[in-house]
Write an enzyme that holds these catalytic residues in place. Structure first.
Site, PDB file in Angstrom:
ATOM      1  N   GLU A   1       8.654  15.158  16.402  1.00 44.92           N
ATOM      2  CA  GLU A   1       9.181  15.104  15.040  1.00 44.92           C
ATOM      3  C   GLU A   1       8.371  16.033  14.145  1.00 44.92           C
ATOM      4  OE1 GLU A   1      10.701  11.752  11.901  1.00 44.92           O
ATOM      5  OE2 GLU A   1       8.793  11.388  12.890  1.00 44.92           O
TER       6      GLU A   1
ATOM      7  N   CYS B   1      13.316  10.741   7.824  1.00 40.97           N
ATOM      8  CA  CYS B   1      13.165  10.206   9.182  1.00 40.97           C
ATOM      9  C   CYS B   1      14.439  10.353  10.000  1.00 40.97           C
ATOM     10  CB  CYS B   1      12.736   8.742   9.121  1.00 40.97           C
ATOM     11  SG  CYS B   1      13.805   7.705   8.103  1.00 40.97           S
TER      12      CYS B   1
ATOM     13  N   LYS C   1       0.848  -1.183   0.000  1.00 40.90           N
ATOM     14  CA  LYS C   1       0.000   0.000   0.000  1.00 40.90           C
ATOM     15  C   LYS C   1       0.888   1.239   0.000  1.00 40.90           C
ATOM     16  CE  LYS C   1      -1.878   2.628   3.110  1.00 40.90           C
ATOM     17  NZ  LYS C   1      -1.874   3.940   2.394  1.00 40.90           N
TER      18      LYS C   1
ATOM     19  N   GLU D   1       9.503   1.137  11.360  1.00 47.04           N
ATOM     20  CA  GLU D   1      10.489   2.221  11.326  1.00 47.04           C
ATOM     21  C   GLU D   1       9.704   3.505  11.481  1.00 47.04           C
ATOM     22  OE1 GLU D   1      12.049   5.296  10.381  1.00 47.04           O
ATOM     23  OE2 GLU D   1      12.461   4.618   8.344  1.00 47.04           O
TER      24      GLU D   1
END
Length: 504
Positions: free
Chosen positions: A402, A305, A195, A271
């Site tokens: 973040e 990231c 996906k 992750e």
């Protein structure tokens, strides 16, 4: 051409010829098909905020069809039963086809993700081919071991493909993440339901087309466009998926883990991003250190990231580093990602654009010093100035959460011990960096900071052979390297008795 602080006012066609969009449906069992519901959704160009095309919207029913195809291909099809060298040969052909279509693939990444066309053409898309070749070469080197057992037994292990893999991709690196997950899983002999992020589905569909041309059998690689709440949730909770690999937010990672546990206890790899520190010591070369710090957060508009979003500078060179960073920000060109003079394109989507701007406002309200940037750019599209905050404290929102955008938090420290403690004062643990000429400092910091990858006198140097992944709330499991191949294999022990053996 693009002007500093302004998105390009010229049409991108002046820089590159944009081809028509070829693939907009779901790819299931070797064919492009409409969704069961017939629903579609818009793929947006972040340069303008306008729709590029409409793509089919898959949900639970479509995931069921894709899993059924993948399960049949795994249980009855040739892919897991091919020799490793034959699977490797097909993956090599897949890599060749990617290289033959680099221009078009790079264009899709630029118009659907706002990524720099040049970086996609010369790095990200060729990197996908390199990743395929790496795992193609590993496909015939999947070995078990001979066991030395304590009794009168003979034993050995087999390394077998885990089965049907569900891969849920992020929107920041659509091409890289597709192959970081697909290449090792396919090399291992697994079948897949992928996906792509709803914000960036276009390149994944093109790769599905190339996979079929390469000779990957029907049902082995399926792509279901859709939203996380529907298609992603269906993958996470599906009773016939054997493994889920996800890259994205910690919040969604938790949901996937709970769904996996509540369904068939499928293993997951997560992750989940980070708030990565870069520690710059007094003995560092100021120019080099400023370059690493700046590129570590502002490359790919901060949507990385492992971005160095927290910069700790020892007090002896702090002012010099600040001046260099401001100088670099003032020279940074934001604009149309097709313009070869541009350093930073638009943020990938409107939600992220607005989220980043809200974090910038948090930084201002909490008392951080805004050194440069802090605003959006232009009347259309999702462009944001490179933004640097100084005097940031660990308890500020911009230091804890973040942001996933072009926002740097800059802090000063006195001693190595203080820097290590502050670097570890986070719920994340994905990456870190240290800039120093002192080997002892480099070794001590690299062993003390709790992160999955630590760069010494460099930053953002990723390689297909180098595993990376998280400590703490940055997740678990590893991408890249042989560690990633092992994520898609499981160990089976085979034991037989040895009767009347002369030795044990």
């Amino acid at each position: 051409m693009a002007d500093h602080w302004n998105g390009s006012s010229q049409s991108s066609e002046s820089f590159v010829n944009i081809p028509p969009i070829k693939f907009t449906k779901l790819f299931i069992d070797g064919n492009f098909v409409d969704s069961v519901s017939g629903k579609t959704f818009e793929a947006i160009d972040p340069r303008t905020g306008e729709a590029i095309t409409r793509v089919s919207e898959g949900d639970k029913d479509d995931v069921d069809l894709a899993v059924k195809a993948a399960r049949f291909a795994f249980d009855n099809g040739p892919w897991p039963r091919l020799s490793g060298s034959e699977r490797g040969r097909i993956l090599m052909k897949f890599a060749d086809l990617i290289e033959q279509n680099i221009e078009e693939l790079a264009t899709l990444e630029a118009i659907n993700g706002g990524k720099l066309f040049s970086l996609c053409k010369f790095m990200e898309v060729p990197g996908a081919a390199m990743t395929l070749r790496y795992y193609a070469g590993a496909a015939d080197k999947i070995y078990g071991t001979v066991l030395k057992l304590s009794k009168g037994l003979q034993g050995y292990t087999l390394r077998e493909p885990i089965g049907v893999v569900g891969a849920i991709l992020p929107w920041n690196f659509p091409t890289s993440m597709f192959f970081i997950k697909a290449a090792p899983a396919l090399a291992a002999g697994c079948t897949m339901v992928i996906k792509p992020a709803e914000q960036t589905p276009l390149s994944a569909l093109y790769y599905a087309h190339l996979a079929k041309l390469a000779g990957i059998p029907d049902g082995v690689l399926n792509v279901v466009n859709g939203f996380g709440e529907t298609a992603g949730a269906a993958i996470s909770s599906h009773m016939d998926i054997d493994k889920v690999s996800f890259t994205g937010s910690t919040e969604v990672g938790r949901k996937i883990m709970m769904a996996a546990a509540a369904s068939n206890l499928k293993p997951v790899s997560l992750e989940l991003g980070g708030k990565s520190p870069l520690l710059i010591f007094d003995d560092a070369d100021v120019d080099e250190a400023a370059k690493f710090a700046f590129n570590g957060i502002f490359t790919s508009k901060g949507e990385i990231c492992v971005a160095s979003s927290r910069i700790y500078v020892q007090e002896g060179i702090y002012d010099k580093i600040v001046n260099k960073l401001i100088e670099k920000a003032n020279a940074w060109v934001v604009g149309d990602p097709f313009d070869p003079q541009v350093n930073q394109g638009p943020q990938t989507n409107k939600n992220q654009f607005e989220k980043i701007l809200s974090y910038i406002e948090h930084g201002k309200r909490e008392g951080a010093t805004l050194l440069t940037g802090g605003n959006s750019i232009g009347q259309k599209g999702y462009y944001i100035q490179p933004t640097i905050f100084a005097d940031v404290k660990e308890d500020m929102i911009i230091a804890k959460e973040e942001i996933f955008g072009p926002v740097m938090s800059l802090m000063k420290f006195k001693t190595m011990e203080e820097a290590i403690k502050r670097a570890n004062d986070t719920t994340y643990g994905l990456a870190a960096g240290v800039i120093t000429k002192d080997l002892n400092v480099a070794n001590t910091v690299s062993r003390s900071v709790r992160a999955g990858v630590v760069w010494i006198n460099c930053y953002l140097l990723l390689d297909v052979g180098c595993p990376y992944g998280g400590y703490k709330m940055s997740g678990f499991g590893r991408e890249n390297g042989m560690d990633s191949l092992n994520e898609y294999l499981q160990t089976k022990s085979v034991v037989t008795p040895i009767l009347d053996s002369p030795w044990h």
